[in-house]
Design an enzyme around this catalytic site. Structure first.
Site, PDB file in Angstrom:
ATOM      1  CB  CYS A   1      -4.279   1.404   1.745  1.00 53.10           C
ATOM      2  SG  CYS A   1      -4.996   2.275   1.271  1.00 53.10           S
TER       3      CYS A   1
ATOM      4  CG  HIS B   1      -9.664   0.706   0.684  1.00 50.79           C
ATOM      5  ND1 HIS B   1      -8.236   0.456   0.713  1.00 50.79           N
ATOM      6  CD2 HIS B   1      -9.383  -0.271  -0.541  1.00 50.79           C
ATOM      7  CE1 HIS B   1      -7.518  -0.174  -0.216  1.00 50.79           C
ATOM      8  NE2 HIS B   1      -8.494  -0.678  -0.694  1.00 50.79           N
TER       9      HIS B   1
ATOM     10  CD  GLU C   1      -9.935   1.762   5.649  1.00 52.76           C
ATOM     11  OE1 GLU C   1      -8.085   0.743   6.307  1.00 52.76           O
ATOM     12  OE2 GLU C   1     -10.387   1.125   5.003  1.00 52.76           O
TER      13      GLU C   1
ATOM     14  CB  CYS D   1      -8.190   4.420   3.650  1.00 56.82           C
ATOM     15  SG  CYS D   1      -8.801   3.145   2.672  1.00 56.82           S
TER      16      CYS D   1
END
Length: 157
Positions: free
Chosen positions: A94, A64, A66, A97
């Site tokens: 999410c 992701h 992040e 993260c």
């Protein structure tokens, strides 16, 4: 929120400025046919980490935006803690993260669009570090529109 500089001219807030940088990362993800989410990490008004989704390219569900930005920032800082740093991300993180931000001890998370389905706030807000300040909705419409249009184009294909 608008600010006025010393010359009396309007300028944008630091959060708007840095969210624009995260949006640039999201647009790079879009150009690579990834879900258009971008993130940056800022420390003392300097960008020290950047990332955008790489889940398709890397065939890795944990890649992701992040995670990319946090890892880059920790490498830049030469340590695993980002206590004086702010994570800017175009979509509410999410659970994975947000949990990572806990371990990095990020001081602040600023996100654009709320994620009604997978955002950590809908599931458990206590997943972030107790000292982490959370700000959502910065340039929310722009951030949401990028993701919405991406999935809309995928449904047409």
């Amino acid at each position: 929120m608008r600010y006025i500089n010393f010359e009396g001219e309007p300028t944008i807030s630091p959060d708007d400025f840095f969210m624009n940088e995260a949006l640039n990362e999201a647009k790079q993800a879009l150009a690579e046919d990834e879900i258009p989410i971008g993130a940056i990490v800022v420390c003392k008004a300097k960008i020290i980490g950047r990332g955008h989704n790489l889940t398709e390219r890397l065939n890795d569900v944990s890649a992701h935006a992040e995670m990319q930005a946090l890892t880059a920032a920790a490498n830049y800082m030469g340590g695993k803690y980002l206590q004086d740093c702010t994570l800017y991300v175009t979509l509410e993180p999410c659970v994975m993260c947000a949990g990572a931000s806990y371990w990095f001890q990020v001081a602040r998370i600023v996100f654009g669009a709320y994620d009604q389905r997978m955002g950590f706030g809908r599931l458990n807000q206590k997943i972030t570090h107790p000292k982490t300040e959370i700000t959502g909705g910065i340039r929310e419409n722009e951030c949401a529109e990028l993701v919405r249009n991406f999935f809309k184009s995928k449904r047409k294909s």
